[in-house]
Write an enzyme that holds these catalytic residues in place. Sequence first.
Site, PDB file in Angstrom:
ATOM      1  N   LYS A  31       0.834  -1.208   0.000  1.00 56.18           N
ATOM      2  CA  LYS A  31       0.000   0.000   0.000  1.00 56.18           C
ATOM      3  C   LYS A  31       0.867   1.256   0.000  1.00 56.18           C
ATOM      4  O   LYS A  31       0.544   2.246  -0.668  1.00 56.18           O
ATOM      5  CB  LYS A  31      -0.933  -0.009   1.217  1.00 56.18           C
ATOM      6  CG  LYS A  31      -2.062  -1.032   1.119  1.00 56.18           C
ATOM      7  CD  LYS A  31      -2.977  -0.939   2.313  1.00 56.18           C
ATOM      8  CE  LYS A  31      -4.154  -1.891   2.179  1.00 56.18           C
ATOM      9  NZ  LYS A  31      -5.086  -1.795   3.324  1.00 56.18           N
ATOM     10  N   ALA A  50       0.097  -3.083  11.214  1.00 59.28           N
ATOM     11  CA  ALA A  50       1.410  -2.636  10.746  1.00 59.28           C
ATOM     12  C   ALA A  50       1.278  -1.195  10.292  1.00 59.28           C
ATOM     13  O   ALA A  50       0.291  -0.812   9.670  1.00 59.28           O
ATOM     14  CB  ALA A  50       1.878  -3.510   9.591  1.00 59.28           C
ATOM     15  N   ALA A  81      -1.026   2.212   6.828  1.00 58.72           N
ATOM     16  CA  ALA A  81      -1.241   1.192   7.861  1.00 58.72           C
ATOM     17  C   ALA A  81      -2.223   0.151   7.355  1.00 58.72           C
ATOM     18  O   ALA A  81      -3.010   0.402   6.437  1.00 58.72           O
ATOM     19  CB  ALA A  81      -1.776   1.834   9.139  1.00 58.72           C
ATOM     20  N   ASP A  82      -2.154  -1.030   7.963  1.00 60.58           N
ATOM     21  CA  ASP A  82      -3.115  -2.081   7.646  1.00 60.58           C
ATOM     22  C   ASP A  82      -3.355  -2.899   8.911  1.00 60.58           C
ATOM     23  O   ASP A  82      -2.433  -3.108   9.705  1.00 60.58           O
ATOM     24  CB  ASP A  82      -2.606  -2.985   6.521  1.00 60.58           C
ATOM     25  CG  ASP A  82      -3.711  -3.894   5.996  1.00 60.58           C
ATOM     26  OD1 ASP A  82      -4.675  -3.374   5.417  1.00 60.58           O
ATOM     27  OD2 ASP A  82      -3.624  -5.123   6.191  1.00 60.58           O
ATOM     28  N   THR A  83      -4.576  -3.347   9.082  1.00 62.48           N
ATOM     29  CA  THR A  83      -4.958  -4.106  10.278  1.00 62.48           C
ATOM     30  C   THR A  83      -5.555  -5.442   9.867  1.00 62.48           C
ATOM     31  O   THR A  83      -6.346  -5.511   8.918  1.00 62.48           O
ATOM     32  CB  THR A  83      -6.005  -3.320  11.098  1.00 62.48           C
ATOM     33  OG1 THR A  83      -5.449  -2.069  11.477  1.00 62.48           O
ATOM     34  CG2 THR A  83      -6.421  -4.084  12.351  1.00 62.48           C
TER      35      THR A  83
END
Length: 200
Positions: free
Chosen positions: A59, A117, A80-82
């Site tokens: 991303k 992250a 960010a990614d969850t």
Amino acid sequence: MSFIYLASQSPRRSQLLDQLGVSHQLLLAQADEEDAEALEALRPGEAPAAYVQRVTGLKLDAAVARHRRRALPAAPILCADTTVALGRQILGKPADAEDARRMLRLLSGTTHRVLTAVALQHGRKRHALLSESRVRFARWSEAQLKAYVASGEPLGKAGAYAVQGRAAAMIEHISGSYSGIMGLPMFETAQLLRGAGFKL
């Protein structure tokens, strides 16, 4: 530095940056560009921590390329990614209401991990950190499940729930970062921003 770019459609991430006092502009994909959802495809056997860090990197790659194409003013770019993990099983965003019910049944009465992250591109330098938290749900009844899914809140959320929403009534215990579970771990984000020269 006066601002950063946030490469995320999540209003919660934007709110959390506001809470930190960080001025930011959204850097989002247009209709003809690769959408973030397309970058979230799972690889067979991939561990949840490796997955969420890889997707965040992809991303951020896309956001850096977008920034370059648009010839925007220079500023750090945050991404960010969850993901929610039950053991090694990754529970992403539900495809529909039935998928949301399936995920919530799996999480009912169990403890799962929430991994977020976060990565920051500052010039040629890239820094990234991982937040890991644990959430324990009480056991959901079928009536509770149906009512929660009918509210529409689970759609678009990793693991089919929002910790800051109605699902909070079913959460028995949390350990780790509440803001990380929301989608942007503030401690880790602050560390990355300080490293880029921000005064927080």
